[in-house]
Design a protein around this motif. Sequence first.
Motif, mmCIF file in Angstrom:
data_model
loop_
_atom_site.group_PDB
_atom_site.id
_atom_site.type_symbol
_atom_site.label_atom_id
_atom_site.label_comp_id
_atom_site.label_asym_id
_atom_site.label_seq_id
_atom_site.Cartn_x
_atom_site.Cartn_y
_atom_site.Cartn_z
ATOM 1 N N THR A 3 -10.590 -16.533 8.730
ATOM 2 C CA THR A 3 -10.305 -17.965 8.676
ATOM 3 C C THR A 3 -9.296 -18.267 7.572
ATOM 4 O O THR A 3 -8.380 -19.075 7.767
ATOM 5 C CB THR A 3 -11.608 -18.752 8.445
ATOM 6 N N THR A 47 2.465 -24.447 18.959
ATOM 7 C CA THR A 47 1.897 -24.830 17.671
ATOM 8 C C THR A 47 2.999 -25.193 16.685
ATOM 9 O O THR A 47 2.857 -26.149 15.911
ATOM 10 C CB THR A 47 1.010 -23.699 17.118
ATOM 11 N N SER A 58 -7.312 -27.013 16.128
ATOM 12 C CA SER A 58 -7.505 -25.603 16.482
ATOM 13 C C SER A 58 -8.254 -25.453 17.804
ATOM 14 O O SER A 58 -8.006 -24.512 18.558
ATOM 15 C CB SER A 58 -8.246 -24.868 15.372
ATOM 16 N N GLN A 61 -5.751 -25.768 20.508
ATOM 17 C CA GLN A 61 -4.936 -24.559 20.535
ATOM 18 C C GLN A 61 -5.664 -23.426 21.275
ATOM 19 O O GLN A 61 -5.061 -22.711 22.076
ATOM 20 C CB GLN A 61 -4.598 -24.125 19.112
ATOM 21 N N TRP A 62 -6.958 -23.263 21.003
ATOM 22 C CA TRP A 62 -7.724 -22.212 21.678
ATOM 23 C C TRP A 62 -7.852 -22.483 23.178
ATOM 24 O O TRP A 62 -7.807 -21.543 23.981
ATOM 25 C CB TRP A 62 -9.108 -22.053 21.040
#
Length: 152
Positions: A3, A47, A58, A61-62
């Motif tokens: 992370t 992105t 996020s 994005q995933w």
Amino acid sequence: MITRIVAELGPWAWWVLGIVLLILEVLMPGVFLVWIGVAAIVTGALTMLFWGAAWWASQVQWIVFAMLSIAAVLVGRRVVLSSARKTDEPFLNQRARSLVGRTATLDQPITEGRGRIRLDDTVWSVQGPDLPVGTRVRVVASSGRDLTVEPV
């Protein structure tokens, strides 16, 4: 740890993931990771484009990466399969199927539906109607090692 690395890399994390997947494809060829790597690189480009947007979290994005991965795998599979079908030798490694349409003379009579012919340098088991030695036959089908013949 991961992370923290992703947070430090920012939008470049997708590019790094894509390049890692492409390198893994080279190390373990299978024409699968390349499509997921392409999806990661496209997600990285998106992105970079939408980095400041509040809606480009996020999770989004995933989701985009997952959808692009599925689409890339499906398109890539179609591309690979369509190029694999085109060949100048369609019966390569399928010798019995390549004999369909050829004619030969019976070496042994066909009795009770079974006999033998010689084609090129090989003696083949044949199936067909009962016929005497010396009869000209045409190969009409193949199944495994046996050829199906009929009189010419």
